[in-house]
Design an enzyme around this catalytic site. Structure first.
Site, short mmCIF file in Angstrom:
data_model
loop_
_atom_site.label_atom_id
_atom_site.label_comp_id
_atom_site.label_asym_id
_atom_site.label_seq_id
_atom_site.Cartn_x
_atom_site.Cartn_y
_atom_site.Cartn_z
N ASP A 39 0.82 -1.21 0.00
CA ASP A 39 0.00 0.00 0.00
C ASP A 39 0.86 1.27 0.00
OD1 ASP A 39 -2.84 0.92 0.37
OD2 ASP A 39 -1.96 1.91 2.12
N GLU B 170 1.94 -0.50 -5.01
CA GLU B 170 0.91 0.48 -5.30
C GLU B 170 1.60 1.83 -5.16
OE1 GLU B 170 -3.02 2.85 -4.02
OE2 GLU B 170 -1.44 2.37 -2.63
C1 NOJ Z 1 -4.33 2.98 -0.95
C2 NOJ Z 1 -5.47 2.02 -0.79
O1 NOJ Z 1 -5.68 1.33 -1.97
C3 NOJ Z 1 -6.65 2.85 -0.36
O2 NOJ Z 1 -7.85 2.13 -0.41
C4 NOJ Z 1 -6.37 3.39 1.00
O3 NOJ Z 1 -7.43 4.24 1.39
C5 NOJ Z 1 -5.06 4.18 1.04
N1 NOJ Z 1 -4.00 3.55 0.32
C6 NOJ Z 1 -4.60 4.36 2.46
O4 NOJ Z 1 -4.17 3.13 2.97
#
Ligand code: NOJ
Ligand code: MG
Length: 556
Positions: free
Chosen positions: A218, A280
């Site tokens: 993440d 990500e």
């Molecule tokens: C990216 C995640 O995909 C998202 O859903 C989340 O709100 C944020 N990061 C914070 O963790």
């Protein structure tokens, strides 16, 4: 500069090794909304396990499951209060073990979702920090700064939370600020602290020991902040649209973040079986993103710049060119993706005349479902032929649109609340999946409970309505994935072909021969040449012409 409309451009030659993740199709499961075995209205791990045969029949190689850890659920599980357990709403560690082992029996790998940038404020690390004095080693796990008694409203800098509002909140005693780049219930960890680094190596080992095949990481680009936490002089939109490089933000894509992932890779590599990590990282431009997939870091990084392309041949073509150029330079696969739990579903996005990455409001002009479905099917047909790996988001194989008419009281995304409804949030792509038309909650469970209301349209889109039905979106995905697998398209070589300005066309060559992929975005039909054989088509009525918003795979 390459002219994208010159006759043919050899663009991509596969790497000399073919580890599974270079060409895998990975399916994202959003556990709250996938399948609900215990009927409480929230999906769970046992529900996922019950659908593994469906995923296997779909033809994917692996699944990534969004966070399932104990969490106050202030951000749907991206606020973790224990990284080494399962939230009771989703089940137990025994359920996780059963899921992993069933998946492995079916030949499917499983990625967990790791959230290292922040914890929940209810995590014992944060609670311990609050209980300790300012300046203590416990507080050094997070980013605390003193409140200036002479100016108690003055925050340490001007950073804004990604969910709206300031990124700093006060501790309950009012003496310090703490940083949270997302909700105030998601305090940022201090990655300069070696103890934080060591703790995460242990978390990796915990899941690797349980048989997890890898991790989606993440906000992987966010862990390191510029020294001194200087003010940021642009807006969130400036880097989301690529107007400035992401690293111009002092909280994103800072160089030292890469050291962290090198140490993680060493841990993964100490386990058998090609474990892998996907970043990500909303990082632009392409060559900065490619730094995350250098040989000693991540295996994959989502190609979000491509995800943000408008429905225009030139933009799609240029995205393909830039992606291969930058990733091939570091020997990494390109990781294609069109939808996930944070963006408007691509079916709906491609039916809009403008991009609305922050969601769609009930009073926005309604996107046309038929146009959206046609484009989504065409887009996915093109995408699944592109060499590299691809991620699918649950429900796209059913042709699910974004749900835009959710009532305000049903909305749960913290962005909706934090911006007082100004940003509508991401609930519209998170509505529970319809499995069976004539069943409670469309087969999501057998009680009819659903944490977000499902629209009536979901009935006819339910998986049981599409299974075995010629021309359904589900059967299209199955057919595409079967041909992709039998011809090993993910490992192919790619040459861009010029068939006109409004057409995206390329050849993918593998040991099984070459296929030509043609996606027509123009108004004039493209006649299929005599002798060409149709391997797949996004529109089942295609016979001798590829019409607008249609894609085909041909052997020529
Ligand atoms: C990216 C995640 O995909 C998202 O859903 C989340 O709100 C944020 N990061 C914070 O963790
Ligand atoms: Mg449940």
């Amino acid at each position: 500069m390459t002219d994208p409309l010159s006759a043919t451009i050899p663009l991509h030659t596969p790497a000399s090794t073919n580890e599974w993740w270079r060409s895998a199709v990975i399916y994202q499961v959003y556990p709250r909304s996938f399948a609900d075995a215990d009927g409480d209205g929230i999906g769970d791990l046992t529900g996922i396990t019950s659908k593994l045969p469906y995923l296997r029949r779909l033809g994917i190689n692996a699944l990534w499951i969004s966070p399932f850890y104990p969490s106050p659920q202030a951000d749907a599980g991206y606020d973790v209060s224990d990284y080494c357990d399962i939230d009771p709403v989703f089940g137990s560690l025994a359920d996780a073990d059963a899921l992993i082992s069933h998946a492995h029996q079916l030949g499917l790998r499983v990625f967990a979702d790791l959230v290292p940038n922040h914890t929940s404020d209810e995590h014992p690390w944060f609670q311990r920090a609050l209980a300790a004095e300012p300046g203590s080693p416990e507080r050094d796990w997070y980013l605390f700064r003193d409140v200036d008694p002479g100016n108690p409203d003055q925050r340490p800098n001007n950073w804004q939370s990604d969910f709206g509002g300031p990124a700093w909140s006060k501790t309950p005693d009012g003496k310090q600020w703490y940083l949270h780049m997302f909700d105030s219930k998601q305090p940022n960890l201090n990655w300069e602290n070696p103890k934080v680094r060591a703790a995460f190596l242990d978390i990796l080992r915990f899941w690797l020991d349980r048989g997890i095949d890898g991790f989606r990481v993440d906000v992987a680009h966010a862990l390191i902040k510029a020294p001194g936490l200087p003010d940021f002089h642009h807006t969130r939109d400036d880097f989301l649209t690529g107007a400035i490089p992401t690293y111009a933000a002092p909280f994103y894509d800072q160089d030292d973040v890469h050291l962290i992932y090198r140490s993680w890779l060493e841990v993964l590599d100490s386990y058998p079986g090609d474990r892998a990590m996907v970043a990500e990282a909303w990082v632009q431009p392409y060559d900065r993103l490619a730094r995350y997939v250098r040989p000693d870091e991540f295996h994959q990084a989502f190609n979000f710049a491509f995800l943000q392309s408008p429905w225009e041949a030139g933009a799609l073509r240029q995205g393909i060119i830039d992606s291969y150029r930058s990733n091939d330079a570091v020997g990494a696969p390109t990781t294609w993706v069109l939808s996930n739990h944070d963006v408007v579903r691509h079916l709906t996005r491609f039916a809009l005349d403008r991009l609305r990455p922050s969601g769609l409001r009930p009073d926005d002009p309604a996107p046309d479902y038929t146009t959206g479905l046609r484009r989504a099917r065409a887009a996915s047909t093109m995408l699944l032929a592109l060499p590299g790996s691809a991620y699918l988001y649950q429900g796209e194989e059913l042709g699910l649109p974004e749900v835009i008419d959710l009532p305000a009281h049903a909305r749960q995304d913290p962005t909706f609340r934090r911006t007082e409804g100004d940003r509508i949030g991401r609930d519209g792509c998170r509505v529970p999946i319809p499995w069976v038309k004539d069943a409670p909650a469309y087969g999501f469970n057998d009680t009819g409970e659903s944490w977000l209301p499902q629209p009536a349209l979901f009935g006819q889109l339910a998986a049981d309505q599409q299974t075995g039905r010629d021309g359904s979106t589900l059967e299209l995905y199955r057919a595409l994935l079967a041909v992709r697998r039998s011809r090993a398209l993910g490992e192919g070589q790619l040459t861009l072909v010029n068939l006109g300005e409004d057409i995206v066309a390329f050849d993918v060559t593998t040991a099984a021969g070459a296929i030509r992929v043609v996606l027509n975005l123009g108004e004039t039909g493209w006649p299929i040449p005599d002798g060409a054989r149709l391997l797949a088509a996004s529109d089942p009525s295609v016979s001798d012409e590829v019409h607008t918003d249609t894609a085909v795979w041909l052997t020529i």
